[in-house]
Design a protein around this motif. Sequence first.
Motif, PDB file in Angstrom:
ATOM      1  N   SER A 191      -9.177   0.663  -9.434  1.00  0.00           N
ATOM      2  CA  SER A 191      -8.663   0.018  -8.196  1.00  0.00           C
ATOM      3  C   SER A 191      -7.167   0.180  -8.008  1.00  0.00           C
ATOM      4  N   THR A 192      -6.486   1.019  -8.923  1.00  0.00           N
ATOM      5  CA  THR A 192      -4.965   1.322  -8.738  1.00  0.00           C
ATOM      6  C   THR A 192      -4.777   2.881  -8.669  1.00  0.00           C
ATOM      7  N   CYS A 193      -3.832   2.919  -7.850  1.00  0.00           N
ATOM      8  CA  CYS A 193      -3.318   4.406  -7.428  1.00  0.00           C
ATOM      9  C   CYS A 193      -1.723   4.288  -8.163  1.00  0.00           C
ATOM     10  N   LYS A 194      -1.411   5.264  -9.088  1.00  0.00           N
ATOM     11  CA  LYS A 194      -0.131   5.461  -9.444  1.00  0.00           C
ATOM     12  C   LYS A 194       0.188   6.627  -9.110  1.00  0.00           C
ATOM     13  N   LEU A 195       1.472   6.645  -8.101  1.00  0.00           N
ATOM     14  CA  LEU A 195       2.327   7.622  -7.445  1.00  0.00           C
ATOM     15  C   LEU A 195       2.952   8.632  -8.521  1.00  0.00           C
ATOM     16  N   LYS A 196       2.852   9.989  -7.779  1.00  0.00           N
ATOM     17  CA  LYS A 196       3.481  10.776  -8.724  1.00  0.00           C
ATOM     18  C   LYS A 196       4.895  10.656  -8.475  1.00  0.00           C
ATOM     19  N   ARG A 197       5.606  10.826  -9.854  1.00  0.00           N
ATOM     20  CA  ARG A 197       7.247  10.773  -9.612  1.00  0.00           C
ATOM     21  C   ARG A 197       7.739  12.113  -8.995  1.00  0.00           C
ATOM     22  N   ASN A 198       9.096  12.023  -8.845  1.00  0.00           N
ATOM     23  CA  ASN A 198       9.940  13.215  -8.504  1.00  0.00           C
ATOM     24  C   ASN A 198       9.303  13.653  -6.981  1.00  0.00           C
ATOM     25  N   ARG A 199       8.998  12.689  -6.274  1.00  0.00           N
ATOM     26  CA  ARG A 199       8.578  13.065  -4.938  1.00  0.00           C
ATOM     27  C   ARG A 199       9.310  12.343  -3.712  1.00  0.00           C
ATOM     28  N   CYS A 200      10.106  12.797  -2.925  1.00  0.00           N
ATOM     29  CA  CYS A 200      10.510  11.838  -1.878  1.00  0.00           C
ATOM     30  C   CYS A 200       9.436  11.599  -0.877  1.00  0.00           C
ATOM     31  N   SER A 201       9.523  10.452  -0.382  1.00  0.00           N
ATOM     32  CA  SER A 201       8.524  10.116   0.480  1.00  0.00           C
ATOM     33  C   SER A 201       8.868   8.840   1.370  1.00  0.00           C
ATOM     34  N   GLY A 202       8.318   8.792   2.469  1.00  0.00           N
ATOM     35  CA  GLY A 202       8.458   7.454   3.326  1.00  0.00           C
ATOM     36  C   GLY A 202       7.103   7.165   4.131  1.00  0.00           C
ATOM     37  N   ALA A 203       6.296   6.127   3.663  1.00  0.00           N
ATOM     38  CA  ALA A 203       4.939   6.240   4.314  1.00  0.00           C
ATOM     39  C   ALA A 203       4.669   4.720   4.255  1.00  0.00           C
ATOM     40  N   VAL A 204       3.604   4.574   5.068  1.00  0.00           N
ATOM     41  CA  VAL A 204       2.796   3.209   5.365  1.00  0.00           C
ATOM     42  C   VAL A 204       1.459   3.677   4.252  1.00  0.00           C
ATOM     43  N   TYR A 205       1.300   2.647   3.426  1.00  0.00           N
ATOM     44  CA  TYR A 205       0.104   2.696   2.436  1.00  0.00           C
ATOM     45  C   TYR A 205      -0.701   1.427   2.663  1.00  0.00           C
ATOM     46  N   TRP A 206      -2.104   1.408   2.484  1.00  0.00           N
ATOM     47  CA  TRP A 206      -2.941   0.357   2.420  1.00  0.00           C
ATOM     48  C   TRP A 206      -4.125   0.759   1.502  1.00  0.00           C
ATOM     49  N   CYS A 207      -5.012  -0.134   1.444  1.00  0.00           N
ATOM     50  CA  CYS A 207      -6.344  -0.071   0.698  1.00  0.00           C
ATOM     51  C   CYS A 207      -7.439   0.086   1.627  1.00  0.00           C
ATOM     52  N   GLU A 208      -8.823   0.640   1.310  1.00  0.00           N
ATOM     53  CA  GLU A 208      -9.988   0.549   2.023  1.00  0.00           C
ATOM     54  C   GLU A 208     -11.131   0.377   0.973  1.00  0.00           C
ATOM     55  N   SER A 209     -11.914  -0.698   1.184  1.00  0.00           N
ATOM     56  CA  SER A 209     -12.804  -0.977   0.291  1.00  0.00           C
ATOM     57  C   SER A 209     -14.220  -0.437   0.613  1.00  0.00           C
ATOM     58  N   GLY A 210     -15.087  -0.513  -0.410  1.00  0.00           N
ATOM     59  CA  GLY A 210     -16.584   0.064  -0.237  1.00  0.00           C
ATOM     60  C   GLY A 210     -17.261  -0.713   0.559  1.00  0.00           C
ATOM     61  N   SER A 211     -16.792  -2.157   0.875  1.00  0.00           N
ATOM     62  CA  SER A 211     -17.519  -2.869   1.937  1.00  0.00           C
ATOM     63  C   SER A 211     -17.011  -2.942   3.344  1.00  0.00           C
TER      64      SER A 211
END
Length: 316
Positions: A191-211
Amino acid sequence: MYIFKVNLQYVLIVQNVFDPLSIHVFILKNHFPTEAQFVLTVSPSWLSAGASVTLNCSVKDQSAGWRFYWYKTVPDPSDNSYSYELLPGSSSGTEQDSYIVHGQTHTAGYVCRAGRGDPVYTDYSQPQFVWSADFHSSASLTVSPDRAQHFTSDSVSLSCEGNSTEWRVKRLSPEDRYLSDCTIWGTMTGSTCKLKRNRCSGAVYWCESGSGEFSNAVNITIQDKKMILLSPARPVTEGDSVSLSCKLRRQTFDSTVFFYHNEKLIQNYTRWELNISAVSKSDEGFYKCQHTGQESAQSWMSVQGEFKTVSLNCLL
């Protein structure tokens, strides 16, 4: 008879649909994108207490006769797809090209389609989202470290929690233009996402569940600047103390640090911290810091109402 298609990045193929109120959609890459015929816009982008959400569906072909259908998206991480469920009052379509959603309190996704003729030609818009920063128990997203800005060299993890054993982490950014998930720009483990390093970004993040739940959303900036502002990624509660600080990549501060709230200078001192002893709603807004000609990106600090416990005493 219906002919379904979607433009730009994805093609949606609908199979064996028996329930008119729910459409299951399988998402595939489209290597020959075409210009979108139907575009959905959502206002506001971020929810505030008591606000309604307005959906507008624009049609490239401006001639008459269109009827508009409005759907909310329901996540299905098992096959990287969404189900579309009709919103109340739109099963027969509406003549108006706008629709108002009342009482929305959590992050949600919407699509629209427009149809006319016999057989009906119909097309779906790309999903659009309205985001909420507020936590709820069925689905929540936490950021580690808990801050809105990070250096490209930092290790950043996004963790999903709630009433599900299956999760995906989504991102929408101006540079990407399209919705993408952790497998593109990170590594998903459980249930954990580790972001790749050395990549510039600006974004909105959220989770979506199986339910079928959406989590709170967070706006995260990852940058290669020499200085960042350390501010909470999630909302702070009225009455709590909060500390914002300026951080240099490879050195310490040796002169005045300037802090700004909504572009107004609020502190200029050799301290690299801005301390607010009791946060109020007036402290909500954009913050940034400056030092010797360097300036951080600005981040939004959200302030939520204080949670109060009410005791009820029964008199016998």
